[in-house]
Design an enzyme around this catalytic site. Structure first.
Site, mmCIF file in Angstrom:
data_model
loop_
_atom_site.group_PDB
_atom_site.id
_atom_site.type_symbol
_atom_site.label_atom_id
_atom_site.label_comp_id
_atom_site.label_asym_id
_atom_site.label_seq_id
_atom_site.Cartn_x
_atom_site.Cartn_y
_atom_site.Cartn_z
ATOM 1 N N THR A 318 7.996 2.403 -20.548
ATOM 2 C CA THR A 318 7.074 3.446 -20.989
ATOM 3 C C THR A 318 6.127 3.822 -19.855
ATOM 4 O OG1 THR A 318 5.407 1.856 -21.726
ATOM 5 C CG2 THR A 318 7.023 2.611 -23.371
ATOM 6 N N ASP A 319 5.564 5.032 -19.963
ATOM 7 C CA ASP A 319 4.359 5.308 -19.209
ATOM 8 C C ASP A 319 3.259 4.446 -19.845
ATOM 9 O OD1 ASP A 319 2.520 6.366 -17.456
ATOM 10 O OD2 ASP A 319 3.066 8.449 -17.841
ATOM 11 N N TRP A 320 2.157 4.266 -19.124
ATOM 12 C CA TRP A 320 1.165 3.272 -19.535
ATOM 13 C C TRP A 320 0.527 3.647 -20.881
ATOM 14 C CZ3 TRP A 320 4.115 1.767 -16.284
ATOM 15 C CH2 TRP A 320 3.928 0.683 -15.432
#
Length: 806
Positions: A318-320
C-alpha cells in the site's frame, strides 16, 4: 486584535503538533509483542556459522542443522516454502504489515537507518532480518546526519522524472537508475519507493514532476529503464501509484470514475509496459478508488489484471496508510500494508480467527514478501560499505539533466559565444530549484545555482544585477527564510519575486552582454497547483518580463528565459518577448552546471517535450473535471494524517472533482486530444530544438508476423555534433472506431552525430501495440486494414510516412 488572533492560531497549531508528536512517540511500537520481536531480533543478529558437508551456512534459527531456507544454493521458491512451513500464523500475519508510525516518520530504532520510511518486519525466531524501504523517485531520501557520528550520509539528487523523460534516452535513464541503486545498496536500503508512473492527465497535478509523461508508452519505457538500472544492484523498486492517482486533492479518498477503455489504454498501459520490460520487485497501490473500489482492495486490478493478465511476479504494497479494510486488501492481492498499524494487525488477526481471511490468502501474501526478503542483500550477509561514489554520481546527474533540458526557442542567441558578462535576473537565478517536495525530495549535500554554474563555465556574473538581487533579498528577509525539517519536506520554498527600478535596469543593461531571466515553480506531495499565479505568470513576473525585454532590446541586447519548473506553465502570452527559452525543468543538485552546459554550447540540447504545452489551461479536455481551487495541505495537517489516518466523509458531503472525479475525456489526454480537435498549442508533444539540424532519410516499413519493422536514416546536416529523437506514430486509416488521430508507438535516440554523419535507426513495433480496448467484448482488438506509420521530430512535425497493411 488581529495580531492576537494570529497568535492564538499559531499556539493552537503548535498544540496540535505537540499532541500529534506525543501520540507518535506514545505508540511508535504498538504492542508488547512487537517490542519483543524487535528485542529478540537485536539479540540474534550474530548467527553462528556452521558447516555441513563442506558447505558453510548461517544457522539462522539456532537448531544446529541446515534447513532448506538457510541453504542459498537452493532456489528461492524452495527456501520460501520451507520457511513459510515453519512460521506460526501470528508470525505470518505480523509479516503482512510494516513496523509502524515511527518508521513512516523516518525515526528508526538504534542500529536502523534514520530517514528510512518503512520496513518489512523481522521474524527473529527464524533469523529473518528487517528490510528497509526508502523514498526515492529522484534519489534516495535518508537522513544525512546521525547522532554521535562525525561523518555524513548524503545522497545524490538526480533530475526529476519529467526531465529524465524529456531525454527520451533509455540507456541514460538506466545509468541514472544504476547510480541510484548503488547508493541504496551502499547505505543498506533494500527497496526504493519509486519510480512514479502516473499519467500527466492535467498540468496542475502537484506531483507531475515525479511522473514521466502524458503518454503511457513513454512513461512505461522510461520507468522500465530506471527500474532495470536500480535492480541490477540487488535493490528493489516500488512502482507507484497504481493506478489513476492523478490529483493530490482528497487523494486518500478520491474516486476516479474512468471508462474501461481509458483505464486500459491510458492509465494502466504505462504500468503494463513496466511489468513487461522490467518485472519490478514491488508495485505500490494508490490511495484513491477506481470506479468505487479502493485500488488496494481491488481484486480486479491487483490480481486479475496485474498478475493473471500481465504476469507480475512481485508483491504489492500500500501507499502509506492506504485503504480502509486490511483483510479485504490482503484477499485482493495487496500483500504488504505500510507503514503498519496496530489497527491493521488486530483486524487481520480477528479476520483470520473468524475465518473471514483464509490462511491460503495469508500464505500467498507472506510468500511474496518472503520472496523479496530472500532476494534482498540482507539475506546474503552483504558487507555494506556506506561509501557510494557521490562524485561519480554527480557527474551522471549533471549529464542526464543536460540531456533532458528542452530548447523551446532560439533566435540567434544560443549558444552564448563571444559573451563575457551575463546579467542573472529574477530570484530563481540565485535560488535554483533542484527538485520538488514531499517524498520526491532528497537530502543532497549541495545544489548548484545558475549563478554558480555560469561562473564555473567561465562567465562573468553581472554585478549590478547581483546587487539588485541582494538588495531585494535584504528587504524581504522573512520571505527568504527556507523551511526546515518536516516543514521543508512538504512546503515548497517560494521566495518573493522582484521588480527592477529604472535605475537598476539602466545599470544592468549598460554593463551586461546578455540577460538571463529564470522563472521558478515548485510543487509537491499533498496539494495540487493552481491556475492563477502558478500556471499563469504572476503580475510581478509579467511586468518583469516586459520591462526586461524592452530594456535589453532597446539596447540591442538579447534576453534568454530559463524555466526552472517542475510542471507545465503558460508560455504563449509572453514567449515573443524573449529571444530564447530553455526549459531546464528541475535538474537535481547539478542543475546550474547542466544549464550552463546548454547555454555555453558545451552540450547541444536534445531534449523533447514529454507532454503538451497548451495555450490555455482550459484547452485540456481534462480541465472540465479537475479541482478548480485546490488547497495545499499544511504541515500540521500532513502530520495529523500520518498519526491519525483520515476517515472517509459521508457520501452526502462529497464534492465533485475532489471526492470523486469523472474522467469524461476518456482516452483523449494530452496530444491525443489536441490532435483530434486540431487545436493550436504553444509547444506540441515531442517538440524540442537543437543547435544542429537533422535530415530524415527514406523510411522502410515492413510487417512480418506479429511485428512492424521500421528502418530509416538520420543525418546531421548542421555544423555542430548533436542527437535527434526519432518518434514513431501510428494512425489507422479510415477507422471505424473512435480513436486518436495518431499515437506514439515507438521511439529511438540517435548516437551523438558529428556534422554530416548518418545514423541508421531500426525500430520494431509489436502489432499488439496497435490494438484498442473493445468495451463490447472486454478485450483487446486489432482493427484490420491500412495503417500510416509516421516518423517525426515531434507530434506536429512528421518527416516521413509509409503505409502498411495489417
Amino acid at each position: 486584535m488581529k495580531k492576537k488572533i494570529i497568535l492564538v492560531l499559531k499556539i493552537l497549531g503548535v498544540l496540535v503538533l505537540v499532541l500529534a508528536l506525543t501520540a507518535f512517540f506514545g505508540f511508535r511500537y504498538f504492542s508488547n509483542t512487537f517490542l519483543k520481536f524487535e528485542k529478540d531480533y537485536a539479540e540474534q543478529t550474530d548467527f553462528k556459522e556452521l558447516s555441513e558437508g563442506g558447505y558453510a551456512y548461517l544457522d539462522r534459527n539456532g537448531n544446529g542443522s541446515l534447513d532448506v531456507y538457510e541453504d542459498d544454493r537452493q532456489p528461492i521458491e524452495a527456501r520460501v516454502a520451507d520457511v513459510l512451513s515453519q512460521m506460526t500464523l501470528e508470525e505470518k500475519i505480523h509479516l503482512l504489515k510494516g513496523s509502524g508510525i515511527a518508521s513512516a516518520m523516518g525515526q528508526g530504532e538504534p542500529g536502523g537507518i534514520p530517514g528510512a520510511v518503512g520496513t518489512i518486519v523481522p521474524t527473529p525466531r527464524l533469523g529473518l532480518p528487517t528490510v528497509y524501504l526508502s523514498d526515492g523517485p529522484a534519489g534516495l531520501r535518508i537522513m544525512p546526519n546521525r547522532e554521535g557520528e562525525d561523518r555524513t550520509y548524503y545522497c545524490t539528487a538526480f533530475p526529476i522524472a519529467t526531465l529524465l523523460a524529456s531525454s527520451w534516452n533509455e540507456d541514460l535513464i538506466y545509468e541514472v537508475g544504476d547510480a541510484m541503486g548503488n547508493e541504496a545498496l551502499e547505505y543498506g536500503i533494500d527497496v526504493i519507493l519509486g519510480p512514479g508512473a502516473n499519467i500527466h492527465r492535467h498540468p496542475l497535478c502537484g506531483r507531475n514532476f515525479e511522473y514521466f509523461s502524458e503518454d503511457p508508452l513513454l512513461s512505461g519505457y522510461m520507468g522500465a529503464a530506471i527500474i532495470n538500472g536500480i535492480e541490477r544492484n540487488g535493490v528493489g523498486t516500488s512502482v507507484k501509484h497504481y493506478v489513476a492517482n492523478n490529483q493530490e486533492t482528497e487523494r486518500f479518498f478520491n474516486d476516479a470514475r474512468v471508462s474501461d477503455r481509458a483505464l486500459r489504454e491510458i492509465y494502466l498501459k504505462g504500468f503494463e509496459h513496466i511489468v513487461e520490460r522490467s518485472q519490478p520487485w514491488t508495485i505500490m497501490s494508490s490511495y484513491n478508488k477506481v470506479n468505487g473500489t479502493y485500488t488496494s482492495e481491488s481484486k480486479f486490478l491487483l490480481t486479475e489484471v496485474l498478475r493473471d493478465e500481465w504476469g507480475f511476479e512481485g508483491l504489492v504494497m500500500t501507499d502509506w496508510f492506504g485503504g480502509q479494510n486490511p483483510p479485504a486488501q490482503i484477499a485482493a492481492g495487496n500483500d504488504l500494508l505500510e507503514p503498519g498499524t496496530k489497527r491493521q494487525w488486530d483486524a487481520l488477526t480477528e479476520a483470520a480467527e473468524k475465518g473471514e481471511l483464509s490462511e491460503a490468502d495469508i500464505d500467498r501474501a507472506a510468500s511474496r514478501i518472503l520472496t523479496l526478503i530472500f532476494k534482498s542483500k540482507k539475506m546474503q550477509d552483504y558487507d555494506y560499505q556506506e561509501n557510494p561514489d557521490l562524485e561519480k554520481h554527480a557527474e551522471i546527474t549533471r549529464n542526464s539533466a543536460a540531456e533532458g533540458m528542452v530548447l523551446l526557442k532560439n533566435e540567434g542567441v544560443l549558444p552564448l559565444t563571444n559573451i563575457k558578462n551575463v546579467a542573472l535576473l529574477g530570484v530563481t537565478s540565485y535560488e535554483f530549484i533542484a527538485g520538488g517536495t514531499g517524498s520526491g525530495d532528497v537530502n543532497e549535500a549541495y545544489t548548484i545555482s545558475l549563478e554558480q554554474g555560469l561562473s564555473n563555465a567561465g562567465f562573468e556574473i553581472n554585478k549590478a544585477a547581483k546587487q539588485a538581487f541582494e538588495a531585494h533579498k535584504e528587504a524581504n528577509v522573512e520571505g527568504f527564510k527556507k523551511p526546515e525539517g518536516m516543514e521543508a519536506v512538504f512546503n515548497p520554498f517560494t521566495p518573493p519575486e522582484m521588480n527592477y527600478s529604472t535605475a537598476q535596469l539602466e545599470a544592468i543593461v549598460s554593463s551586461a552582454d546578455v540577460g538571463i531571466l529564470t522563472l521558478g515553480r515548485n510543487a509537491g506531495e499533498g496539494g495540487d497547483r493552481k491556475e492563477k499565479d502558478d500556471f499563469l505568470l504572476t503580475q510581478t513576473e509579467q511586468e518583469m518580463i516586459t520591462a526586461l525585454s524592452d530594456a535589453f532590446h532597446a539596447a540591442g541586447r538579447k534576453l534568454v528565459v530559463v524555466l526552472n519548473i517542475g510542471g507545465v506553465i503558460e508560455t504563449a502570452s509572453w514567449k515573443s518577448q524573449s529571444d530564447a527559452i530553455v526549459l531546464a525543468w528541475q535538474g537535481g543538485q547539478e542543475g546550474g552546471n547542466s544549464v550552463a552546459d546548454i547555454l555555453s554550447g558545451k552540450v547541444n540540447p536534445s531534449g523533447k517535450l514529454p507532454m503538451t504545452f497548451p495555450i490555455n489551461l482550459g484547452d485540456h479536455a481534462s480541465h472540465a473535471n479537475f479541482p478548480k481551487d485546490p488547497q495545499m495541505m499544511s504541515i500540521t495537517g500532513m502530520m495529523k494524517n500520518l498519526i491519525f489516518p483520515p476517515k472517509e466523509k459521508p457520501e452526502a458531503e462529497w464534492v465533485r472533482d475532489e471526492d470523486f472525479t469523472y474522467y469524461d475525456e476518456g482516452i483523449y489526454v494530452g496530444y491525443r486530444h489536441f490532435d483530434k480537435e486540431n487545436m493550436e498549442v504553444s509547444y506540441p508533444f515531442g517538440y524540442g530544438l537543437s543547435y544542429s539540424e537533422f535530415e530524415y532519410g527514406d523510411m522502410e516499413v515492413v510487417a512480418v508476423n506479429d511485428t512492424v519493422n521500421v528502418n530509416l536514416t538520420v543525418k546531421n546536416i548542421g555544423k555542430v555534433p548533436g542527437k535527434e529523437v526519432v518518434q514513431i506514430y501510428a494512425e489507422k486509416e479510415n477507422s471505424s472506431i473512435d480513436r486518436p488521430v495518431q499515437e506514439l508507438r515507438a521511439f529511438a535516440k540517435t548516437q551523438l552525430l558529428q556534422p554530416e554523419a548518418v545514423d541508421s535507426i531500426s525500430i520494431q513495433i509489436p502489432v499488439k501495440e496497435l490494438r484498442y480496448w473493445n468495451e463490447q467484448t472486454n478485450s483487446w482488438a486489432l482493427e484490420k486494414g491500412s495503417y500510416h506509420i509516421k516518423a517525426g521530430a515531434s507530434s506536429r512535425d512528421i518527416k516521413q510516412r509509409k503505409e502498411v497493411e495489417l
